[in-house]
Design an enzyme around this catalytic site. Structure first.
Site, PDB file in Angstrom:
ATOM      1  N   SER A 254       0.834  -1.205   0.000  1.00 17.57           N
ATOM      2  CA  SER A 254       0.000   0.000   0.000  1.00 17.57           C
ATOM      3  C   SER A 254       0.865   1.249   0.000  1.00 17.57           C
ATOM      4  O   SER A 254       2.071   1.201   0.237  1.00 17.57           O
ATOM      5  CB  SER A 254      -0.902   0.017   1.236  1.00 17.57           C
ATOM      6  OG  SER A 254      -0.123   0.327   2.380  1.00 17.57           O
ATOM      7  N   LYS A 255       0.211   2.386  -0.244  1.00 16.10           N
ATOM      8  CA  LYS A 255       0.936   3.667  -0.268  1.00 16.10           C
ATOM      9  C   LYS A 255       1.577   3.951   1.089  1.00 16.10           C
ATOM     10  O   LYS A 255       2.580   4.646   1.173  1.00 16.10           O
ATOM     11  CB  LYS A 255      -0.024   4.799  -0.650  1.00 16.10           C
ATOM     12  CG  LYS A 255      -0.393   4.756  -2.137  1.00 16.10           C
ATOM     13  CD  LYS A 255      -1.348   5.843  -2.534  1.00 16.10           C
ATOM     14  CE  LYS A 255      -1.675   5.729  -4.024  1.00 16.10           C
ATOM     15  NZ  LYS A 255      -2.713   6.649  -4.450  1.00 16.10           N
ATOM     16  N   ARG A 256       0.993   3.400   2.144  1.00 12.38           N
ATOM     17  CA  ARG A 256       1.517   3.652   3.490  1.00 12.38           C
ATOM     18  C   ARG A 256       2.839   2.930   3.744  1.00 12.38           C
ATOM     19  O   ARG A 256       3.533   3.217   4.708  1.00 12.38           O
ATOM     20  CB  ARG A 256       0.488   3.232   4.550  1.00 12.38           C
ATOM     21  CG  ARG A 256      -0.704   4.166   4.628  1.00 12.38           C
ATOM     22  CD  ARG A 256      -1.603   3.795   5.792  1.00 12.38           C
ATOM     23  NE  ARG A 256      -2.213   2.494   5.639  1.00 12.38           N
ATOM     24  CZ  ARG A 256      -3.280   2.248   4.871  1.00 12.38           C
ATOM     25  NH1 ARG A 256      -3.850   3.226   4.203  1.00 12.38           N
ATOM     26  NH2 ARG A 256      -3.790   1.028   4.786  1.00 12.38           N
TER      27      ARG A 256
END
Length: 483
Positions: A254-256
């Protein structure tokens, strides 16, 4: 066989995710392996997710990774326009949707949001809406009256509710689904724009795309795509679905995660070629277990039949190792140009930065590693005299104090502070003392660096520091050891 044509069709919604980069790379490699064409198509029909400047990111990323397209918005190969909003403005999608209506394969739907909401139900904790074909049963006169009255509408695909649909994927094989699972998906939205799914099929056919590469999250939509191809009487392309990319905890990347996009990785000090090389191996295995590939070598070696079905784990440690291998073999001038900003952040003194860069070139994995390797050049850190004790070098505080005291006058008398001249002067002392080289060099290196690990030996460090600073640090070492 027809010329292989693949496409990369990103939505301009921000930075390029690693999964999207892999899709682009695999599409490029499939085409180029067979001497085919690689197209770029911008899918900007989802206006709500459009991000200003994202189209420029797409162009820049493809250029930096070397994935040069043969056709696209900036290179018309006769299949343009290559931007979906421009294609939509020309009426292509509505024209093809109406052809499906004429064949009974699609229909106008005038249902209000309120009615659609009433069809929602919760399955396994997830809210889903299956359309009940309500508007399929409207008479031709009712449809025409609604259109004449300007009622908002969508156009839906008319999928069967009985029987099965089978499609073939070159990685996952034949997949059969019950038609009862196929929703009547929207083809044209109420704003007149096509859905991603419908535009894809129409554009891929009109652009003669032979192989469609995408993530395996689209496997479930493929039967609907196939039904559209069949409804139009078009040839179905070869499907190549790629496995999921996960983080080290086996969750979808994910972007996180902090390293989910190409630009994130470049910002973190990775080089483009290493990223491309690593991304190629996220789901594909070469037959001979080779790991380091140039893009040209990937084109030759890539056989998409060796793509795995299993999720690929994005291993940052492995990527760092690979990046280090690229830095080792990189042309020095290019390396220095990329390393210099990181060196200048750490070193404020007027020192020979090229000599420092040469020391660290084979010792770092990513550019941010530079700071802790070279910070001692700028200022001698506080250090513990216990570092002078080294079992292998047979040194301790007493022997180190003796050595530093004896070499100080030699180094004070030395005019030539180049690495070779310093080494020759100290080698002479080693010979006269009748000891091992490390017995002398370890305490000197400790004194001039104040560090256990350094990117170079004592004389190389003194060469960069110069006479005055080197002597000042050795005197400081003598002072610390004398306490």
């Amino acid at each position: 066989m027809a010329k292989i044509r693949t496409r990369y069709a990103p939505s301009p919604t921000g930075r390029m995710h690693v999964g999207n980069l892999r899709t682009a790379l695999y599409a490029y490699l499939i085409a180029k392996h067979e001497g085919g064409d690689f197209l770029l198509r911008i899918e900007d029909t989802d206006q709500e997710r459009f991000v200003e400047g994202a189209t420029e990111i797409i162009y820049r990323t493809l250029e930096e990774t070397g994935l040069i397209h043969d056709e696209g918005p900036d290179k018309d190969g006769g299949c343009g326009p290559y931007v979906q909003s421009e294609r939509q403005a020309s009426g292509i999608y509505l024209e093809y949707a109406k052809k499906l209506i004429d064949k009974g394969e699609a229909y106008y739907c005038f249902c209000t949001q309120e009615r659609l909401d009433s069809l929602k139900k919760t399955v396994n904790g997830e809210e889903i809406m299956t359309y009940d074909k309500h508007c399929l049963h409207l008479s031709k006169e009712e449809v025409e009256a609604n259109l004449a009255a300007g009622m908002p509408y969508v156009i839906r695909q008319n999928n069967p509710t009985e029987g099965t649909t089978t499609f073939h994927d070159d990685i996952y094989g034949d997949i059969t689904v019950d038609n009862s699972e196929l929703d009547d998906m929207v083809l044209i939205k109420s704003d007149g724009y096509p859905t991603y799914n419908f535009a894809n099929v129409v554009d891929d056919h009109l652009m003669s795309i032979t192989h469609v590469v995408r993530g395996n999250e689209y496997l479930s939509s493929s039967p609907k795509y196939n039904r559209l191809y069949d409804a139009f009487g078009w040839e179905v392309p070869v499907y190549v679905h790629c496995p999921l990319i996960t983080d080290e905890f086996h969750k979808k990347l994910s972007k996180r995660s902090g390293h989910s996009s190409f630009e994130d990785l470049i910002d973190q000090g990775f080089v483009a070629e290493a990223v491309v090389n690593y991304v190629a191996l996220l789901g594909w295995s070469p037959v001979d277990n080779q790991e380091i590939f140039s893009l040209e070598e990937l084109v030759k070696a890539f056989d998409y039949h060796n793509i795995s079905k299993s999720p690929a784990v994005f291993d940052v440690t492995k990527l760092k190792w690979m990046n280090g291998e690229y830095l080792k073999t990189m042309d020095f001038d290019r390396f220095f140009a990329m390393a210099e900003p990181y060196i200048r952040q750490t070193i404020k003194k007027d020192l020979d930065l090229k000599k420092i860069a040469n020391m660290i070139k084979t010792r770092i994995e990513i550019f941010p590693d530079i700071a802790e390797q070279i910070d001692f050049f700028d200022a001698l850190p506080e250090y513990d005299v216990a570092m002078y004790t080294h079992k292998k070098m047979k040194t301790n505080a007493e022997t180190s104090l003796e050595v530093l005291g004896e070499v100080l006058p030699i180094l004070e008398a030395q005019e030539d502070y180049s690495n070779d001249a310093l080494y020759a002067a100290l080698a002479k002392y080693v010979e006269e003392k009748g000891c091992k080289t490390g017995f002398v060099m370890w305490p000197i290196r400790t004194a001039v660096s104040g560090k256990q690990m350094t990117p170079a030996g004592a004389t190389e460090i003194m060469d960069v520091l110069g006479k005055d600073e080197s002597l000042a640090r050795i005197r400081k070492g003598i002072e610390l050891l004398s306490k």
